[in-house]
Motif scaffolding. Structure first.
Motif, PDB file in Angstrom:
ATOM      1  N   MET A 138     -15.360   1.929  29.058  1.00  0.00           N
ATOM      2  CA  MET A 138     -15.844   1.765  30.526  1.00  0.00           C
ATOM      3  C   MET A 138     -14.412   0.959  31.153  1.00  0.00           C
ATOM      4  N   GLN A 139     -14.183   1.333  33.006  1.00  0.00           N
ATOM      5  CA  GLN A 139     -12.961   0.284  33.075  1.00  0.00           C
ATOM      6  C   GLN A 139     -13.323  -0.984  33.741  1.00  0.00           C
ATOM      7  N   TRP A 140     -13.025  -2.292  33.831  1.00  0.00           N
ATOM      8  CA  TRP A 140     -13.333  -3.267  34.577  1.00  0.00           C
ATOM      9  C   TRP A 140     -12.302  -4.430  33.703  1.00  0.00           C
ATOM     10  N   THR A 141     -12.493  -5.563  34.340  1.00  0.00           N
ATOM     11  CA  THR A 141     -11.431  -6.652  34.246  1.00  0.00           C
ATOM     12  C   THR A 141     -12.178  -7.510  34.074  1.00  0.00           C
ATOM     13  N   ALA A 142     -12.317  -9.068  33.880  1.00  0.00           N
ATOM     14  CA  ALA A 142     -12.912  -9.744  34.138  1.00  0.00           C
ATOM     15  C   ALA A 142     -11.667 -10.904  33.829  1.00  0.00           C
ATOM     16  N   ARG A 143     -12.417 -11.931  34.575  1.00  0.00           N
ATOM     17  CA  ARG A 143     -11.638 -13.668  34.895  1.00  0.00           C
ATOM     18  C   ARG A 143     -11.356 -14.193  33.431  1.00  0.00           C
ATOM     19  N   VAL A 144     -12.530 -14.214  32.526  1.00  0.00           N
ATOM     20  CA  VAL A 144     -12.502 -15.039  31.399  1.00  0.00           C
ATOM     21  C   VAL A 144     -13.190 -13.643  30.327  1.00  0.00           C
ATOM     22  N   VAL A 145     -11.949 -13.415  28.925  1.00  0.00           N
ATOM     23  CA  VAL A 145     -12.830 -12.604  28.500  1.00  0.00           C
ATOM     24  C   VAL A 145     -13.161 -13.554  26.905  1.00  0.00           C
ATOM     25  N   THR A 146     -14.725 -14.152  26.791  1.00  0.00           N
ATOM     26  CA  THR A 146     -14.763 -14.211  24.990  1.00  0.00           C
ATOM     27  C   THR A 146     -15.586 -13.634  24.213  1.00  0.00           C
ATOM     28  N   GLU A 147     -14.550 -12.958  23.000  1.00  0.00           N
ATOM     29  CA  GLU A 147     -15.358 -12.473  21.293  1.00  0.00           C
ATOM     30  C   GLU A 147     -15.902 -14.374  21.431  1.00  0.00           C
ATOM     31  N   ALA A 148     -17.493 -13.364  20.945  1.00  0.00           N
ATOM     32  CA  ALA A 148     -18.711 -14.120  20.974  1.00  0.00           C
ATOM     33  C   ALA A 148     -18.718 -14.118  18.948  1.00  0.00           C
ATOM     34  N   HIS A 149     -17.937 -13.301  18.572  1.00  0.00           N
ATOM     35  CA  HIS A 149     -18.364 -13.574  16.711  1.00  0.00           C
ATOM     36  C   HIS A 149     -19.866 -13.587  16.349  1.00  0.00           C
ATOM     37  N   GLY A 150     -20.760 -12.669  17.500  1.00  0.00           N
ATOM     38  CA  GLY A 150     -22.018 -12.440  16.590  1.00  0.00           C
ATOM     39  C   GLY A 150     -22.787 -14.352  16.866  1.00  0.00           C
ATOM     40  N   LEU A 151     -22.751 -14.212  18.375  1.00  0.00           N
ATOM     41  CA  LEU A 151     -23.353 -15.461  18.650  1.00  0.00           C
ATOM     42  C   LEU A 151     -24.640 -14.739  19.722  1.00  0.00           C
ATOM     43  N   TRP A 152     -25.264 -15.254  19.294  1.00  0.00           N
ATOM     44  CA  TRP A 152     -26.576 -14.932  20.185  1.00  0.00           C
ATOM     45  C   TRP A 152     -26.413 -15.490  21.200  1.00  0.00           C
ATOM     46  N   ILE A 153     -26.887 -15.170  22.295  1.00  0.00           N
ATOM     47  CA  ILE A 153     -27.265 -14.670  24.121  1.00  0.00           C
ATOM     48  C   ILE A 153     -28.942 -14.430  24.723  1.00  0.00           C
ATOM     49  N   THR A 154     -29.794 -16.259  24.558  1.00  0.00           N
ATOM     50  CA  THR A 154     -30.425 -16.004  25.093  1.00  0.00           C
ATOM     51  C   THR A 154     -30.576 -16.099  26.250  1.00  0.00           C
ATOM     52  N   PRO A 155     -31.967 -16.174  27.424  1.00  0.00           N
ATOM     53  CA  PRO A 155     -32.080 -16.952  28.569  1.00  0.00           C
ATOM     54  C   PRO A 155     -32.005 -18.582  28.843  1.00  0.00           C
ATOM     55  N   GLY A 156     -31.041 -18.594  29.937  1.00  0.00           N
ATOM     56  CA  GLY A 156     -32.057 -20.608  29.359  1.00  0.00           C
ATOM     57  C   GLY A 156     -32.979 -20.276  29.491  1.00  0.00           C
ATOM     58  N   LEU A 157     -33.597 -21.445  28.170  1.00  0.00           N
ATOM     59  CA  LEU A 157     -35.197 -21.768  28.338  1.00  0.00           C
ATOM     60  C   LEU A 157     -35.762 -22.557  29.867  1.00  0.00           C
ATOM     61  N   VAL A 158     -37.087 -21.689  29.606  1.00  0.00           N
ATOM     62  CA  VAL A 158     -37.425 -22.357  30.896  1.00  0.00           C
ATOM     63  C   VAL A 158     -38.617 -23.185  30.298  1.00  0.00           C
ATOM     64  N   GLU A 159     -38.787 -24.346  30.857  1.00  0.00           N
ATOM     65  CA  GLU A 159     -39.735 -25.712  30.982  1.00  0.00           C
ATOM     66  C   GLU A 159     -40.517 -25.346  31.873  1.00  0.00           C
ATOM     67  N   CYS A 160     -41.810 -25.389  31.618  1.00  0.00           N
ATOM     68  CA  CYS A 160     -43.061 -24.428  32.742  1.00  0.00           C
ATOM     69  C   CYS A 160     -44.165 -26.027  32.780  1.00  0.00           C
ATOM     70  N   HIS A 161     -43.639 -26.822  32.434  1.00  0.00           N
ATOM     71  CA  HIS A 161     -45.404 -28.109  32.688  1.00  0.00           C
ATOM     72  C   HIS A 161     -44.737 -28.950  31.925  1.00  0.00           C
ATOM     73  N   THR A 162     -43.539 -30.004  33.158  1.00  0.00           N
ATOM     74  CA  THR A 162     -43.380 -31.608  32.611  1.00  0.00           C
ATOM     75  C   THR A 162     -44.213 -32.021  33.665  1.00  0.00           C
ATOM     76  N   HIS A 163     -44.467 -33.880  32.600  1.00  0.00           N
ATOM     77  CA  HIS A 163     -44.664 -34.831  34.490  1.00  0.00           C
ATOM     78  C   HIS A 163     -43.475 -35.770  33.179  1.00  0.00           C
ATOM     79  N   LEU A 164     -42.356 -35.608  33.535  1.00  0.00           N
ATOM     80  CA  LEU A 164     -41.027 -36.399  32.665  1.00  0.00           C
ATOM     81  C   LEU A 164     -40.595 -37.506  33.482  1.00  0.00           C
ATOM     82  N   VAL A 165     -40.878 -37.118  35.050  1.00  0.00           N
ATOM     83  CA  VAL A 165     -40.596 -38.576  36.177  1.00  0.00           C
ATOM     84  C   VAL A 165     -41.797 -39.501  35.175  1.00  0.00           C
TER      85      VAL A 165
END
Ligand code: DI6
Ligand code: FE
Length: 418
Positions: A60-87
């Protein structure tokens, strides 16, 4: 004209090349991580703009302001914590000691300890003090790759202090950049000034507190502690009905210490989730399945209370009820601000598979917060909340305790130092 091709080419803010993705797809395929190896992921304007194989991108043709070679790092969604009473203010280490000497949670609570002792410390703290005491817990979750956190009130137990707690939750979001989902839990315990007048307190919650919290726009949802030592089934239904009139989504502390038909009540009112569920009946589970209520599993409280009755995991699987996993971070029954530990506990004690635990803190937790499709999954259009890890496989996040931290965290497209 040739030039028009490149004019149409996407311009991204950032692209990762050569990453492995765990996309955690929406749907009820319970063991699916949605792995995509040697992949690429692009973001623009705080959203995921493209993802697929690296090979596909090469064509494909594309451009990006920042290009990161990840060298096999894993990307997951940011984790979601759905039940706390932390205050909350203070701590309850003294009760921990009493429990080690044999006292039960119910005994401590009936003797004026428990939630009411945290209520006193929370009321005594100024808004700034409460923020200062609570921030380390939010930051501990964030350091593990959590990007969305649900926080409940419920230690103020009067309007002024419940609003104070919710404002502190909001400020945690402003200070950290985390997405905070705020839940009003006025019906957590009976405050001492209403001793012997539980009905009056429930009326106060319905007629004074709920409308005020709703008009201050300080709650995204309403929760009730439906339990013998807290609020009855009938009271829970009344509070839910009122919250529904005010247009507030619902979630429930259901059947933690005894079967109180919590799952069924959550289903009857179309609640987003019913949490705990150790003692939930089969009939309640059927109703939850029919209404699509998420099961919130809280292994930290199970562990901390030395509970022996397991939640009905096999039945949840059979009924295809989505399972979320959360810390329940609170001062009394789960003083644990580590979602990775909760995932390990869910696997070891509840026998979830690693994939189930990972779905439990991403796609299913997002659903429990009413944020399906926007959080907890890597797909085009979702918010670019990412956790990036040095792993051979994401299952390591469940299997190895105290080892892993993200190498980078991205909040709405903005990189933060992990
Ligand atoms: N269930 C729990 O496990 C916590 N709240 C609730 O409704 C306990 C909160 C505490 O003991 O402070
Ligand atoms: Fe809880």
């Amino acid at each position: 004209m040739k030039a028009s091709i490149s004019n149409d080419a996407p311009v991204w803010d950032r692209v990762w090349l050569g990453a492995h993705l765990a996309t955690l797809p929406v749907g009820d395929s319970v063991n699916e991580l949605g792995e995509l190896e040697d992949a690429a992921l692009a973001i623009k304007d705080g959203r995921i703009a493209w993802l697929g194989s690296r090979q596909q991108l090469d064509g494909m043709q594309w451009t990006a302001r920042v290009v990161t070679e990840a060298h096999g790092l894993w990307i997951t969604p940011g984790l979601v914590e759905c039940h706390t009473h932390l205050v909350y203010g203070g701590d309850r280490s003294n009760e921990f000691a009493a429990r080690l000497r044999g006292a039960t949670y119910e005994e401590i609570s009936r003797a004026g300890g428990g939630i009411v002792s945290t209520m006193k410390a929370t009321r005594a703290a100024s808004e700034d003090e409460l923020l200062e005491q609570s921030l380390p817990r939010a930051r501990a979750l964030a350091a593990e790759g959590v990007t969305t956190v649900e926080i409940k009130s419920g230690y103020g137990l009067d309007l002024e202090n419940e609003l104070k707690m919710l404002r502190v939750a909001q400020r945690i979001g402003e200070v950290t950049g985390l997405t905070i989902v705020k839940t009003f839990l006025g019906a957590h315990a009976l405050p001492p000034e209403f001793a012997g007048r539980q009905e009056d307190y429930v009326r106060h919650v319905c007629e004074e507190m709920l409308p005020a919290v709703a008009s201050a726009k300080l709650a995204d949802a309403v929760d009730v502690f439906c339990e013998r030592i807290a609020f009855s089934q009938e009271q829970t239904r009344r509070i839910f009905a009122r919250a529904g009139e005010l247009g507030l989504p619902l979630r429930l502390h259901a059947d933690q210490l005894s079967d109180g038909n919590g799952g069924e009540i959550a289903a009857d009112f179309g609640a987003l989730s019913a949490d705990h569920l150790e003692h939930t009946s089969e009939r309640s589970l059927q109703r939850m399945a029919e209404r699509g209520v998420v099961a919130g599993l809280l292994p930290g409280a199970f562990y901390y209370l030395r509970e022996t009755k397991l939640p009905p995991i096999e039945k949840l699987r059979q009924l295809k009820i989505p399972m979320a996993v959360s810390t329940d971070c609170n001062p009394g029954t789960s003083p644990i601000a580590s979602i990775l530990t909760a995932m390990n506990m869910a696997c070891v004690m509840f026998r979830l598979t690693a994939a189930e635990a990972l779905r439990g803190v991403t796609v299913n937790a997002a659903r429990a917060l009413g944020l399906s499709n926007d959080r907890g999954t890597l797909q085009v259009g979702s918010r670019a909340d990412l956790a990036i890890w040095r792993l051979r496989h994401p299952e390591q996040l469940c299997a190895e305790v105290g080892v892993h931290r993200p190498v980078e965290i991205v909040l709405a497209g903005r990189s933060t130092t992990a």
